[in-house]
Each structure stands twice: as C-alpha cells, then as structure tokens.
Write a protein that holds these residues in place. Structure first.
Motif, mmCIF file in Angstrom:
data_model
loop_
_atom_site.group_PDB
_atom_site.id
_atom_site.type_symbol
_atom_site.label_atom_id
_atom_site.label_comp_id
_atom_site.label_asym_id
_atom_site.label_seq_id
_atom_site.Cartn_x
_atom_site.Cartn_y
_atom_site.Cartn_z
ATOM 1 N N SER A 391 0.832 -1.205 0.000
ATOM 2 C CA SER A 391 0.000 0.000 0.000
ATOM 3 C C SER A 391 0.866 1.254 0.000
ATOM 4 N N THR A 392 1.917 1.245 0.834
ATOM 5 C CA THR A 392 2.817 2.393 0.899
ATOM 6 C C THR A 392 3.475 2.658 -0.446
ATOM 7 N N VAL A 393 4.006 1.593 -1.063
ATOM 8 C CA VAL A 393 4.701 1.738 -2.341
ATOM 9 C C VAL A 393 3.756 2.257 -3.419
ATOM 10 N N LEU A 394 2.556 1.691 -3.482
ATOM 11 C CA LEU A 394 1.611 2.107 -4.524
ATOM 12 C C LEU A 394 1.171 3.557 -4.335
ATOM 13 N N ILE A 395 0.898 3.929 -3.092
ATOM 14 C CA ILE A 395 0.450 5.308 -2.839
ATOM 15 C C ILE A 395 1.520 6.304 -3.265
ATOM 16 N N ILE A 396 2.746 6.082 -2.799
ATOM 17 C CA ILE A 396 3.784 7.074 -3.064
ATOM 18 C C ILE A 396 4.218 7.047 -4.524
ATOM 19 N N TYR A 397 4.232 5.876 -5.153
ATOM 20 C CA TYR A 397 4.652 5.784 -6.556
ATOM 21 C C TYR A 397 3.650 6.490 -7.465
ATOM 22 N N TYR A 398 2.382 6.129 -7.344
ATOM 23 C CA TYR A 398 1.395 6.718 -8.249
ATOM 24 C C TYR A 398 1.122 8.190 -7.932
ATOM 25 N N LYS A 399 1.345 8.586 -6.674
ATOM 26 C CA LYS A 399 1.212 9.992 -6.336
ATOM 27 C C LYS A 399 2.296 10.801 -7.046
ATOM 28 N N ALA A 470 15.337 -5.278 19.904
ATOM 29 C CA ALA A 470 16.034 -4.157 19.265
ATOM 30 C C ALA A 470 16.687 -4.599 17.958
ATOM 31 N N LEU A 471 17.298 -5.780 17.949
ATOM 32 C CA LEU A 471 17.921 -6.295 16.726
ATOM 33 C C LEU A 471 16.879 -6.557 15.644
ATOM 34 N N CYS A 472 15.734 -7.135 16.035
ATOM 35 C CA CYS A 472 14.668 -7.397 15.061
ATOM 36 C C CYS A 472 14.111 -6.091 14.500
ATOM 37 N N ALA A 473 13.931 -5.093 15.366
ATOM 38 C CA ALA A 473 13.435 -3.799 14.908
ATOM 39 C C ALA A 473 14.434 -3.133 13.964
ATOM 40 N N ALA A 474 15.736 -3.197 14.308
ATOM 41 C CA ALA A 474 16.756 -2.605 13.444
ATOM 42 C C ALA A 474 16.834 -3.341 12.111
ATOM 43 N N GLY A 475 16.769 -4.676 12.146
ATOM 44 C CA GLY A 475 16.795 -5.438 10.904
ATOM 45 C C GLY A 475 15.598 -5.151 10.021
ATOM 46 N N THR A 476 14.420 -5.049 10.636
ATOM 47 C CA THR A 476 13.214 -4.720 9.867
ATOM 48 C C THR A 476 13.339 -3.342 9.226
ATOM 49 N N LEU A 477 13.877 -2.385 9.985
ATOM 50 C CA LEU A 477 14.052 -1.029 9.451
ATOM 51 C C LEU A 477 15.025 -1.018 8.278
ATOM 52 N N LEU A 478 16.126 -1.777 8.380
ATOM 53 C CA LEU A 478 17.108 -1.821 7.295
ATOM 54 C C LEU A 478 16.510 -2.426 6.029
ATOM 55 N N VAL A 479 15.778 -3.534 6.185
ATOM 56 C CA VAL A 479 15.147 -4.164 5.016
ATOM 57 C C VAL A 479 14.114 -3.220 4.400
ATOM 58 N N PHE A 480 13.323 -2.573 5.256
ATOM 59 C CA PHE A 480 12.315 -1.640 4.760
ATOM 60 C C PHE A 480 12.971 -0.470 4.026
ATOM 61 N N ALA A 485 14.357 2.399 -0.826
ATOM 62 C CA ALA A 485 15.338 3.018 -1.717
ATOM 63 C C ALA A 485 15.162 2.541 -3.154
ATOM 64 N N LEU A 486 14.828 1.250 -3.321
ATOM 65 C CA LEU A 486 14.582 0.729 -4.669
ATOM 66 C C LEU A 486 13.390 1.445 -5.309
ATOM 67 N N VAL A 487 12.327 1.602 -4.531
ATOM 68 C CA VAL A 487 11.143 2.291 -5.048
ATOM 69 C C VAL A 487 11.473 3.747 -5.355
ATOM 70 N N TYR A 488 12.315 4.356 -4.501
ATOM 71 C CA TYR A 488 12.730 5.738 -4.742
ATOM 72 C C TYR A 488 13.471 5.864 -6.080
ATOM 73 N N GLY A 489 14.404 4.925 -6.331
ATOM 74 C CA GLY A 489 15.140 4.966 -7.588
ATOM 75 C C GLY A 489 14.240 4.791 -8.797
ATOM 76 N N LEU A 490 13.290 3.837 -8.703
ATOM 77 C CA LEU A 490 12.357 3.609 -9.806
ATOM 78 C C LEU A 490 11.463 4.822 -10.034
ATOM 79 N N THR A 491 10.981 5.418 -8.952
ATOM 80 C CA THR A 491 10.089 6.575 -9.064
ATOM 81 C C THR A 491 10.818 7.782 -9.651
ATOM 82 N N THR A 492 12.048 8.019 -9.184
ATOM 83 C CA THR A 492 12.815 9.158 -9.697
ATOM 84 C C THR A 492 13.063 9.023 -11.194
ATOM 85 N N ARG A 493 13.405 7.822 -11.638
ATOM 86 C CA ARG A 493 13.671 7.604 -13.067
ATOM 87 C C ARG A 493 12.414 7.818 -13.896
#
Length: 502
Positions: A391-399, A470-480, A485-493
């Motif tokens: 949902s996040t990716v679709l909202i920000i990409y199409y916006k 804390a490790l699980c939260a940090a790992g989740t944040l890094l993956v997210f 960042a991938l979506v950012y690169g695709l959207t910018t292009r």
C-alpha cells in the motif's frame, strides 16, 4: 465478516457522497481550467501545528513513561490515537511551516535544485499532506507488526524455558483432600510418575516435589487482603522452608513470623501483613523455585514469592480465607531422550491417572502449541507487513507519477528560460527525496518512541529479551529502507522521464 463488510460499505458510500457533493458545488468551466489556474500559497495554520505538537508529545510521553505491561496494554491504543492525530496535524500544517522556513533561508532556497523543489512542494503540500501522513502511518505499521512478530517467534525458545523449566510438571490439587490422607496420596503420585517413566523406557534425570500454596492478595498500605478490593492485585506463592531447602539445597531456619521474599513490581516494608498476620522480612531470595505454567498472560500486576517457616504458617493464612488459598502437590521431572520421546512419556502418565487426580503440564506438548500459535502470529505479521508495504509503495509511486504529469509543463518552461537537463534532474531528485524520506524518517522516530511500550507489551507474551527485539526492529528497518530506496530509484527515473529531464 458481515460487520466488517458493512463498515467498509458505509465508508465507501460516505466517500462517494462527499465526492458527489464536491462535484455539484463545482462549475464545469472551473474544472476545465483548473490545471492552468495555479494554486494559492497555503497559510500556516499555527493552531494546527500546536495541536499536532501537543498530541504527538502526549503520545510519545505515554509510550516512554509506561512502567508495567498492563499499563502499556491499557494505554497502547490511546498512545496510537494521539500519535496518529499528531502525525496528520504536523504533516498538514507543520510541513507547510517547514517549507516556508526553508524558503526563508537564502543559502538553501536560492539554488536551482532546491528552488523548484521547495516552491513546487509548498504550493502542492495542501493536497499532499494527507497522503504523506498516510505513508508515514503505514510505514510505522510495517515496522511495528513485522519486528514484534519476528522477535516473538525468534524468542520463543527463551519463553518456553521461562514458562516450562521442566520436561513434565505433575500437579495434584490438595484443596479437597483431608490432611491425614495427603501423605499417602502424594507418595502414590510419586510412584505413578516413576512407574510411567519406566514403562516409557525413559530415565529420570531430575525428580523434585513440593507442596506449595498460592493465592491472590490486594495490597494497600502494608497489608494484603485476600478478599477482592482496591489495591495492587498480587499473586502470592507460598513455600515452606523444608520444601525450599529440598528444591534449592539452601537450608533456612525461620521463626513463625519470619519470611524470605522475592517481589516483582512490588515494594514491601520490613514488616507487612497478610490479613491480620504480621510477617517480618528475614531476607530476600532470587532463586525461588519455578514451575511449569500454562498461563500465557497473568491477570495479576505483581507477584510475591514467600518462603515461610512451616505448614502451620500456610494453614494460618488459609484459615483467613480457605476458599482463596489453593494448595497442591507438585512433582517436577526431567527425562533423557529426544523431544519426541519425552512427549511420548505424557500419555502413559495420564493413563495411570484413571480418576483424574492430577494434571500434567508438559514442556514438549506446550512447545507444539506455542510454535503453532507464534507461527500464526509470524504469518499474520509478515502478511500484514507486506500488505502495508505494498500500500505504501503504490500510494507514493502513483502519487509521484501523477504529479510528474502536472509538473511536465513547469519543467519545460524552466528549461526554456535556461535550466539545464542536469539541473532539472538534480531538482527532481531533491523533490522526490524530500517527499519519499520525510515519512520514513518520521516513522523511524515513531518506532523509537514506541520502543519502551512495545517492550512492555512483549513481556505479556514472555519475551523479556530487549536486545533481541532491538535487533529485530533494526533489521526490519534496514530491510524496509532497502525496499524503500529501490522504489525511490524507480520513481525518480520514471518521474524524470515524464517531465523530460532525461
């Protein structure tokens, strides 16, 4: 499901009516020329900024100052509501105030890549703010749901060891047993346990037994009352000095009014009362014997473990309210063999109890149930996390893509007056970067503020390992962030291609 469908139907109907009402108020000519009419500069609504700061601060304060798991559970949704209101207010009004502040900074604003980005966002933020707030809330939900469910599953072995320290715990209630029959019944239960182990081909590596008592007291002042009333609801576990010495190897000698204590979430004076019985604390203990417990979430806010002189003291407490003091004979057993072989020991043990005299709490049996339940939590967490992420990716990409078509003419004009393609690309990256990562940074701050409250909530499910969470939260944040960042690169292009910057 029917109620949920009705709720969504009502929300969609409400949205339709609102859009139709807005359409009826509009003039067709205005709609046709709306693209070229331009937007007015939005006003800085200071009251909304103050409201957002107050509600967000209140939500953070609630999460950061929570002291125990049950308080966290009681105030969790209040904190969530306050943070959501604060997020919407600050993105709606605070973002405009931030952009105006950037515009008033000549060193930042009067650069080609910043000038067009800030000016474009400022005039468009009124319609973008709610979308950015939605992205922030969805990002926070992704981080919270995935990190909590992953940490619960990863910490399940530790939770099992706390809840079920022994392979088997045989519990025999003594509430209805006459005192003169207790010894014979206890010896019979011990014999059945040993016989069942021999029949199953298992070697008993550890065998312990005791006769503990437990009750619930309500602590006010310096007194525990056994009848329900106002006060700190406390689980009280009683153990005689003889049983404590047999279970731990520590010999203690206590007078009738003396006790050894271990208290959780409770501060006791040197002398306290259970009903009208006075007790003096002769020492504190940290190794009160543990038992297998099938209670996932306790209903009491505090726990008190007492080592008393002898059975006479237990009987004296029971005489104050016999219906509130539960006494039992417990046998703890550790066996050799694999987990499957230990699990197979439970069936012959239950078969030996034809009259349902005792109950059996098995580590291995409950491990199967808990892995099933926590695995379900993990599946739901990952599924909902992926759903929110999508949902996040679709909202920000199409916006951003829809805004690219709106900005196409503006960037063409900027290039006609001398802006180079390189400067256009730099301006696009600056604008998209701000739109993309402002919600992500805010979501990270939300999770950091909610961390103490989430830790307390996880304690309700026997996860006390803060480092693991804390490790699980940090790992989740890094993956997210990597996916983001991938979506950012695709959207910018794609955005650059639309506005003609490439």
């Amino acid at each position: 499901m029917a109620d949920t469908a009705a709720l969504f139907g009502f929300l969609f109907l409400l949205t339709l009516v609102w859009n139709l009402f807005g359409l009826l108020r509009s003039r067709p000519v205005e709609l046709l020329h709306s693209a070229s009419a331009g937007e007015r500069e939005p006003r800085t609504r200071r009251l909304l900024v103050v409201l957002g700061a107050v509600t967000l601060g209140a939500g953070y304060a609630t999460a950061l100052t929570v002291e125990d798991p049950f308080t966290a559970l009681a105030y969790f949704f209040l904190a969530v509501a306050l943070v959501m209101v604060g997020t919407y207010c600050l993105f709606t009004a605070g973002s405009i105030a931030l952009l105006k502040r950037l515009r008033n900074s000549p060193r930042y604003y009067y650069q080609p890549k910043h000038f067009t980005a800030v000016a474009g966002l400022l005039y468009r933020m009124k319609q973008n703010a709610v979308g950015l707030a939605n992205i922030c809330i969805l990002s926070t939900m992704v981080l919270v749901t995935v990190s909590t469910t992953v940490s619960l599953y990863a910490g399940l072995e530790g939770a099992l060891e706390r809840m079920y320290p022994y392979d088997v715990d045989v519990v025999q209630s003594l509430d209805e047993v006459p005192p003169e029959q207790e010894t014979a019944l206890n010896e019979d239960t011990l014999e059945r346990v040993q016989t069942a182990a021999a029949d199953a081909g298992r070697k008993v590596e550890l065998l312990r037994w005791s006769t503990p008592g437990d009750t619930v007291g309500y602590y006010t002042g310096n007194t525990f009352t056994l009848v329900a009333q106002e006060g700190v609801s406390t689980e009280i576990r009683l153990l005689t000095a003889d049983d404590y010495g047999r279970l731990t190897g520590h010999t203690v000698d206590l007078e009738p009014e003396e006790v050894l204590v271990q208290a959780e979430n409770l501060d006791l004076p040197d002398t306290f009362y259970i009903e009208d019985l006075p007790f003096h604390i002769a020492g504190t203990i940290m190794d009160f014997p543990r038992y297998n417990s099938s209670i996932l979430i306790s209903g009491q806010t505090a726990q008190l473990f007492l080592v008393v002189a002898d059975e006479t003291v237990v009987s004296a407490i029971s005489d104050r309210d016999a219906s509130r003091v539960h006494r039992e004979f417990r046998v703890q057993v550790d066996l050799d063999g694999t987990e499957e072989e230990k699990l197979a020991f439970v069936d012959p043990l239950l078969a030996a109890d034809a009259n349902d005299v005792y109950s059996v709490i098995s580590h291995q049996d409950n491990a199967v149930d808990l892995y099933t339940m926590y695995g379900g939590f993990l599946f739901l967490g990952v599924f909902l996390g992926l759903l929110f992420l999508l949902s996040t990716v679709l909202i920000i990409y199409y916006k951003q893509i829809s805004e690219g078509y709106e900005d196409q003419r503006r960037y063409q004009i900027m290039q006609q007056v001398g802006m180079s393609p390189r400067e256009v690309r730099s301006s696009i990256r600056s604008q998209v970067l701000l739109v993309f990562f402002l919600p992500l940074v805010t979501a990270g701050i939300h999770v950091a503020a909610a961390f103490p409250m989430l830790c307390k909530l996880l304690e309700l499910f026997n996860l006390f390992d803060v480092r693991l969470f804390a490790l699980c939260a940090a790992g989740t944040l890094l993956v997210f962030c990597a996916i983001y960042a991938l979506v950012y690169g695709l959207t910018t292009r794609t955005y650059s291609r639309i506005v003609g910057g490439q």
